[in-house]
Design a protein around this motif. Structure first.
Motif, short mmCIF file in Angstrom:
data_model
loop_
_atom_site.label_atom_id
_atom_site.label_comp_id
_atom_site.label_asym_id
_atom_site.label_seq_id
_atom_site.Cartn_x
_atom_site.Cartn_y
_atom_site.Cartn_z
N SER A 99 3.30 -3.92 -10.05
CA SER A 99 3.52 -5.48 -9.24
C SER A 99 1.57 -5.43 -8.52
CB SER A 99 4.18 -5.77 -8.00
OG SER A 99 3.45 -6.87 -7.61
N VAL A 100 1.15 -5.70 -8.71
CA VAL A 100 -0.57 -5.73 -7.79
C VAL A 100 -1.02 -6.69 -7.07
CG1 VAL A 100 -1.90 -5.14 -10.05
CG2 VAL A 100 -2.02 -7.24 -9.46
N THR A 101 -0.08 -7.51 -6.09
CA THR A 101 0.02 -8.03 -5.33
C THR A 101 1.77 -9.12 -5.85
OG1 THR A 101 -1.19 -10.10 -4.31
CG2 THR A 101 -0.69 -10.07 -6.53
N ASP A 102 1.05 -9.54 -4.05
CA ASP A 102 2.40 -10.72 -3.93
C ASP A 102 2.81 -11.73 -3.80
OD1 ASP A 102 1.53 -10.12 -1.20
OD2 ASP A 102 3.15 -10.17 -0.34
N THR A 117 1.98 -7.05 -13.11
CA THR A 117 2.71 -8.41 -12.99
C THR A 117 2.37 -8.60 -11.23
OG1 THR A 117 4.84 -8.81 -12.66
CG2 THR A 117 4.88 -6.70 -12.37
N GLY A 118 3.49 -9.54 -10.67
CA GLY A 118 3.08 -10.13 -9.63
C GLY A 118 4.36 -11.24 -8.75
N GLY A 119 3.86 -11.36 -7.98
CA GLY A 119 2.91 -12.22 -7.18
C GLY A 119 2.04 -12.88 -8.74
N GLU A 120 1.31 -13.42 -8.01
CA GLU A 120 0.46 -13.41 -9.80
C GLU A 120 -0.44 -12.92 -10.17
OE1 GLU A 120 0.71 -15.39 -12.34
OE2 GLU A 120 -1.23 -14.27 -12.83
N PRO A 121 -1.03 -11.53 -10.69
CA PRO A 121 -1.83 -10.92 -10.81
C PRO A 121 -3.10 -11.00 -10.99
CG PRO A 121 -0.02 -10.82 -12.70
CD PRO A 121 0.22 -11.60 -12.09
N LEU A 122 -3.58 -12.21 -11.54
CA LEU A 122 -4.57 -12.86 -11.72
C LEU A 122 -5.33 -13.56 -10.63
CD1 LEU A 122 -4.91 -14.06 -15.29
CD2 LEU A 122 -5.10 -11.30 -14.41
N VAL A 123 -4.03 -13.56 -9.45
CA VAL A 123 -5.70 -14.12 -7.74
C VAL A 123 -5.29 -13.18 -7.65
CG1 VAL A 123 -4.10 -16.62 -8.39
CG2 VAL A 123 -3.03 -13.94 -6.67
N ARG A 124 -5.43 -12.22 -7.48
CA ARG A 124 -5.78 -10.68 -7.17
C ARG A 124 -7.69 -10.17 -7.48
NH1 ARG A 124 -4.10 -4.62 -5.29
NH2 ARG A 124 -6.56 -4.10 -4.61
N ARG A 164 10.02 0.05 -11.41
CA ARG A 164 9.36 -1.16 -11.18
C ARG A 164 8.56 -0.58 -9.78
NH1 ARG A 164 13.76 -4.35 -13.39
NH2 ARG A 164 12.15 -6.23 -14.00
N VAL A 165 7.33 -1.66 -9.75
CA VAL A 165 6.87 -0.62 -7.88
C VAL A 165 5.97 -2.19 -7.44
CG1 VAL A 165 4.61 0.90 -7.52
CG2 VAL A 165 6.02 1.36 -9.10
N THR A 166 6.56 -2.16 -6.70
CA THR A 166 5.54 -2.94 -5.79
C THR A 166 4.55 -2.90 -5.10
OG1 THR A 166 5.83 -2.62 -3.57
CG2 THR A 166 7.88 -3.87 -4.77
N ALA A 167 3.10 -3.65 -4.61
CA ALA A 167 2.23 -3.81 -4.49
C ALA A 167 2.13 -3.06 -3.19
CB ALA A 167 1.71 -5.29 -4.16
N THR A 168 3.08 -2.74 -2.56
CA THR A 168 2.69 -1.80 -1.27
C THR A 168 3.35 -0.19 -1.99
OG1 THR A 168 4.60 -2.34 -0.87
CG2 THR A 168 3.10 -3.36 0.17
N GLY A 169 3.55 0.28 -2.81
CA GLY A 169 3.74 0.79 -4.02
C GLY A 169 4.94 1.01 -3.70
N GLN A 170 6.01 0.88 -2.68
CA GLN A 170 7.25 1.05 -3.32
C GLN A 170 8.08 0.60 -4.30
OE1 GLN A 170 8.92 1.17 -0.09
NE2 GLN A 170 6.21 1.10 0.25
N LEU A 171 9.26 1.79 -5.00
CA LEU A 171 9.35 1.54 -6.06
C LEU A 171 11.13 2.19 -5.89
CD1 LEU A 171 9.42 5.04 -8.56
CD2 LEU A 171 11.50 3.90 -8.23
N TYR A 172 11.34 0.19 -7.11
CA TYR A 172 13.12 -0.01 -6.91
C TYR A 172 13.83 0.28 -8.41
CZ TYR A 172 12.06 -2.65 -3.32
OH TYR A 172 11.77 -2.49 -1.13
N PRO A 173 14.51 1.16 -8.12
CA PRO A 173 14.62 1.68 -9.49
C PRO A 173 15.73 1.10 -10.83
CG PRO A 173 15.37 3.40 -7.86
CD PRO A 173 14.98 2.48 -7.01
#
Ligand code: SAM
Ligand code: SF4
Length: 352
Positions: free
Chosen positions: A39-42, A88-95, A283-292
């Protein structure tokens, strides 16, 4: 964009080595992880009612990883055997400047990366489809739950259907293979699903249906939204000839071929199907949190590892920890009215 997103050549995957050999990612249930959803943005330009509330609180930008950090993180995963990355995101293309990340990662395709894809709501595809194709993206998943403009506006709380349809057309024109994803929603798009599928297939797009999941508070009763896909399948079988397909993507979907439309239909069934046994992803969030696990609270902080004095060792340890705690299956349920969300975090946090 600055370094390292603008690396001219693929970097040697040097982040996570054991001795001088990268160790593959294999979890406690012997599932080999080859797929990263990053994820590159929420943030998002829509407000789908099953995904987030209208007044969504987004993360402060300073908490979000920079594009350089996202690239380094992806490098760490590639070094451990990840061959497919979905942005992915959020909407990745708004970043802002997100195409730079696609371009940098795209240079690795054919070297140490097999595929780079994205999941998008399609609103920005009109602007970015060609750049994505140029960066090496070949396939894109576009979320589209209805073709009815008024219903779309109600469901997403934004009147953006024409823009999304233009985006899908632009993706097709740029040579991207489009897959449409639709969340099946009781009393919302239930009646329309056959038409949506027929339209998608006529346009040459595969379609996948998804069962709604109880992730995050969304102002609506989840159980009222939930439409089991075995019911949908039974209804579709009244109209069309569905044949189980041998098609596999390594993901949780099962597929059928529809004789009358000549297209393929996928089902993602976290509630009514065996969703977890072949799980090959992290899965990794935009803040770098990995959720297995999408449906679990387990979490490992990769940002701390990445920003530490010794990122290689710390990242290796964090990934090993993620493999150790990756649960066998999710535990969310869809049978309790008025229940609090199974997980507080929204899908837009973890990346769908
Ligand atoms: N904004 C992009 C999009 O909509 O495609 C990417 C992120 S979105 C969170 C990814 C996928 O998750 C979308 O297909 C969306 O429909 C789905 N989704 C969001 N919330 C969901 C929920 N609670 N249950 C099931 N699917 C959900
Ligand atoms: Fe945005 Fe995607 Fe969530 Fe809809 S599903 S609100 S488009 S992140």
């Amino acid at each position: 964009m600055n370094e390292p997103v603008s690396h001219p050549e693929p970097r040697k995957p040097d982040l996570i080595l054991v001795g001088d050999r990268p160790r593959p990612l294999v979890d406690g249930f012997m599932r080999r992880i080859t797929y990263l959803r990053l994820s590159v943005t929420d943030r998002c330009d829509l407000r789908c009612s099953y995904c987030m509330p209208e007044r969504m609180t987004f993360l402060p930008k300073k908490e979000v990883l920079s594009l350089e950090e996202l690239y380094d993180l992806a490098t760490g995963f590639i070094a451990r055997g990840v061959t497919k990355i979905r942005i992915t995101g959020g909407e990745p293309l708004v970043r802002r400047d997100i195409i730079d990340l696609f371009t940098a990662l795209g240079r690795r395709i054919g070297h140490d990366l097999e595929e780079l894809t994205l999941t998008t709501n399609g609103t920005q595809l009109g602007v970015h489809a060609e750049a994505l194709a140029k960066a090496g993206v070949r396939r894109v998943n576009v979320s589209l739950d209805t073709l009815d403009r008024a219903k779309f506006a109600e469901l997403t709380r934004r009147d953006s259907l024409p823009q999304v349809l233009e985006g899908i057309a632009a993706a097709k024109a740029a040579g991207l293979k489009v897959k449409l994803n639709a969340v099946a929603l009781k009393g919302v798009n239930e009646e329309e699903l056959p038409d949506l599928i027929a339209w998608g297939h006529a346009e040459g797009h595969d379609v996948t249906l998804i069962e709604v999941m109880p992730l995050g508070d969304v102002e609506e009763e989840r159980l009222d939204q939930y439409l089991p896909l075995d019911t949908v399948r039974a209804q579709l079988e009244q109209r069309w000839t569905l044949t189980d397909s041998t098609h596999k993507t390594g993901g949780p979907s099962t597929y059928v071929d529809i004789a009358e439309t000549g297209g393929r239909l996928g089902f993602i069934t976290p509630h009514t199907g065996n969703f977890c046994s072949g799980c090959n992803r992290l899965r990794v969030t935009a803040t770098g949190q990995l959720y297995p696990c999408l449906g679990g609270g387990e979490r490992v902080d990769l940002r701390a590892a990445l920003r530490s004095d010794d990122p290689e060792t710390q990242l290796a340890a964090a990934l090993d920890e993620a493999l150790r705690i990756k649960p066998e299956k999710h535990h969310f349920r869809m049978d309790q009215r008025g229940a609090a969300p199974a997980l507080a975090r929204h899908m837009s946090m973890t990346g769908g």
